[in-house]
Design an enzyme around this catalytic site. Structure first.
Site, PDB file in Angstrom:
ATOM      1  N   SER A 115       0.702  -1.124  -0.062  1.00  9.86           N
ATOM      2  CA  SER A 115      -0.207  -0.113   0.128  1.00  9.86           C
ATOM      3  C   SER A 115       0.881   1.100  -0.013  1.00  9.86           C
ATOM      4  CB  SER A 115      -0.917   0.122   1.178  1.00  9.86           C
ATOM      5  OG  SER A 115      -1.984  -1.075   1.191  1.00  9.86           O
ATOM      6  N   THR A 178      -1.655   4.149   3.589  1.00 10.38           N
ATOM      7  CA  THR A 178      -2.353   4.591   2.368  1.00 10.38           C
ATOM      8  C   THR A 178      -2.806   6.214   3.004  1.00 10.38           C
ATOM      9  OG1 THR A 178      -3.443   2.863   2.053  1.00 10.38           O
ATOM     10  CG2 THR A 178      -4.413   4.859   1.353  1.00 10.38           C
ATOM     11  N   ASP A 344      -8.505  -4.714   3.367  1.00  7.69           N
ATOM     12  CA  ASP A 344      -7.208  -5.382   3.249  1.00  7.69           C
ATOM     13  C   ASP A 344      -7.037  -6.288   4.423  1.00  7.69           C
ATOM     14  OD1 ASP A 344      -4.442  -5.498   2.045  1.00  7.69           O
ATOM     15  OD2 ASP A 344      -4.145  -4.499   4.305  1.00  7.69           O
ATOM     16  N   HIS A 386      -4.356  -2.143  -4.482  1.00  5.60           N
ATOM     17  CA  HIS A 386      -3.677  -3.490  -5.013  1.00  5.60           C
ATOM     18  C   HIS A 386      -5.018  -4.347  -4.825  1.00  5.60           C
ATOM     19  CE1 HIS A 386      -3.633  -4.517  -0.922  1.00  5.60           C
ATOM     20  NE2 HIS A 386      -2.856  -3.548  -0.481  1.00  5.60           N
ATOM     21  N   HIS A 487      -1.204  -9.981  -0.926  1.00  2.00           N
ATOM     22  CA  HIS A 487      -1.872  -9.196  -1.833  1.00  2.00           C
ATOM     23  C   HIS A 487      -1.632  -9.948  -3.147  1.00  2.00           C
ATOM     24  CE1 HIS A 487      -0.594  -5.080   0.577  1.00  2.00           C
ATOM     25  NE2 HIS A 487      -1.533  -6.107   1.268  1.00  2.00           N
TER      26      HIS A 487
HETATM   27 ZN   LIG Z   1      -2.382  -5.734   3.093  1.00  2.00          ZN
END
Ligand SMILES: [Zn+2]
Ligand SMILES: [Mg+2]
Length: 526
Positions: A115, A178, A344, A386, A487
């Site tokens: 991220s 982020t 996530d 992602h 991811h």
């Molecule tokens: Zn992650």
């Protein structure tokens, strides 16, 4: 050559050239930036009416952290099913946006990204290495000395310099990768407060991420600081002394003894700080100019668990609404980044129910924003940083519960009314992960903590016959047993509406998103 109506387009030779010796592109921070601008120029050439594009006074960038296309599909089905519909035909709110493109998410050093590198691409227009926040790929991860001269200017910084209002909203810690990629420059995403410092090579004394948020106006002359910062992560802002945290009575994490929540009030004019839902609701955006909200010591609750939070937390939609009311007071416009940060986390824990419910809440937040702003002057972009190794599989019948076990269709087209069986004679779920903590977790308790259980089964598949896979404590089966699900590296989608949204088209490098926001807002020309 591609012909597009009256426009003839010669594919641009981007500034990446091949190295004869290594066979890999010679990339640099400048080449990423230039290539991004070239794509915007190309996409502008596709416009029919060149003169009639209004300027995006406001920009809202929504990020679903880890929200790959399979997550969007499954969340869309679940949202419909929660209304009693089959679900497949449903659309999440942002799926109705007129412009969609694909985003190539790799980091400059990784096939499958994180991220930090991906959000840096979106906030600065330059791809960088995994783990780095708003610094370029010349920086050595974890080494403060390598940062000098390698900072990348973020769109939030540019907006502040031009007198716009700015905000960051997230359900993760405000110091997480982020949100931090908007306001901080740091060689290591995990350097969230000074307690983390000794783990890194920090002889140049780089400031931790929490400090960079609070000291933004001090470090950026001409800026009055962020107007809105709402999320979790309170521990990094509070001193490491007993009872520092009002909700838990625990110490904070700051070894320097500073209380950054009080410094927020000192560093900003007409500022407020809130840490629970009641205080949040009492804030009148018309009367507050700088609002800091830290609603949890660490990440905020998943949507599923929000009502069980001790101190009470606002939802992502509620935070988005208050942020826009506050930011919209500025005549010069605003830049707002809203992150659904925990899609996530639930995926990493192979817990699809929480991931999908947080995706549905993101769609609600987008709808909230859409209905509040003037779309003649506001660009809204929704995307992911992602993907995850999350799949929708088998041949289940239309309307089969998306969190359930696959039920097939018989030869007459009717439901078989029984779970389909794998070659081992056991049922399987529609949703699954390519890797993660193990083959199967039994349903846990009704707490969010249950998703971090460690009773991993690596011995092989378990019999799901009597297991309720729609239970919130259910953890999906995985193929490759890893300590944590990872991811995924395929492209994610970008959805856009408002002035400049037409520049979102085709298959684009992720850093082009920055250049589209800059072009749409004409930020540097204001
Ligand atoms: Zn992650
Ligand atoms: Mg400001």
């Amino acid at each position: 050559m591609i012909s597009f109506k009256h426009i003839t387009f010669m594919p641009l030779l981007l500034t990446l050239s091949l190295s004869a010796t290594e066979g890999i592109p010679q990339e640099s921070p400048q080449s990423w930036f230039d290539a991004g601008q070239a794509v915007v120029a190309r996409n502008k050439s596709y416009r029919y009416a060149q003169a009639d594009i209004p300027i995006a006074k406001n920009i809202i960038l929504f990020i679903g952290d880890g929200m790959g296309v399979s997550t969007v599909t499954a969340a869309r089905i679940l949202e419909g099913q929660l209304r009693g519909e089959p679900g497949e035909e449903n659309e999440l709110f942002f799926e109705e946006f007129p412009n969609v493109a694909l985003s190539k998410t790799y980091n400059s050093d990784r096939q499958v990204p994180d991220s930090a590198g991906t959000m840096t691409a979106m906030t600065t227009g330059v791809k960088t290495d995994m783990g780095l926040i708003a610094v370029n790929e010349y920086v050595v991860r974890g080494n403060c000395d390598s940062q000098s001269g390698n900072h990348l200017q973020t769109i939030l910084e540019s907006a502040e310099q031009h007198g716009m209002a700015t905000g960051v909203v997230t359900t993760a810690r405000l110091t997480h990768a982020t949100p931090a990629s908007n306001y901080a420059h740091i060689m290591e995403r995990e350097f969230e407060d000074d307690q983390d410092g000794p783990r890194f090579s920090n002889p140049g004394d780089c400031a931790d991420i929490a400090r960079q948020l609070i000291e933004f106006s001090v470090n950026n002359p001409g800026s009055d600081g962020l107007e809105v910062a709402l999320g979790g992560g309170r521990q990094s802002f509070l001193p490491a002394r007993p009872n520092a945290d009002p909700e838990t009575g625990n110490p904070g994490e700051r070894l320097d003894g500073r209380d950054l929540t009080t410094e927020w009030l000192e560093n900003h004019s007409n500022a407020d700080y809130v840490w629970n839902k009641q205080q949040f609701e009492a804030i009148d955006p018309a009367r507050t100019d700088h609002l800091l909200g830290l609603f949890d010591p660490s990440h905020m609750a998943y949507s599923l668990d929000i009502d069980s939070d001790q101190g009470g937390e606002p939802s992502l939609s509620e935070m988005t609404a208050k942020a826009i009311r506050l930011l919209d007071k500025n005549d010069k416009g605003f830049y707002l980044n809203v992150e659904a940060g925990r899609i996530d986390h639930a995926h990493h824990a192979v817990n699809p129910k929480r991931a999908l419910l947080d995706t549905i809440e993101l769609a609600r937040a987008v709808k909230t924003a859409y209905e509040m702003v003037d779309l003649e002057e506001t660009l809204i972009i929704v995307t992911a940083d992602h993907s995850h190794v999350f799949t929708i599989a088998g041949y289940p019948i239309r309307g089969n519960p998306i969190l359930g076990k696959a039920v097939n269709v018989d030869s007459s087209g009717e439901s078989e009314n029984a779970s389909a069986l794998a070659r081992d004679g056991m049922p399987y779920t529609t949703l699954g992960y390519q890797n993660g903590e193990g083959f199967h977790f039994l349903p846990g308790t009704n707490t969010a903590d249950s998703i971090h259980r460690t009773d991993v089964n690596t011995a092989g598949r378990s019999d799901l016959t009597d297991i309720d896979t729609t239970h919130e404590g259910f953890h999906s089966e995985t193929v490759v047993p890893l300590r944590q699900e990872t991811h995924a590296g395929e492209d994610v989608a970008i959805y856009a509406v408002g002035p400049g949204a037409d520049l979102v088209r085709g298959v684009m490098e992720q850093n082009v998103i920055f250049h589209i926001m800059m072009e749409a807002s004409q930020l540097e020309q204001r």
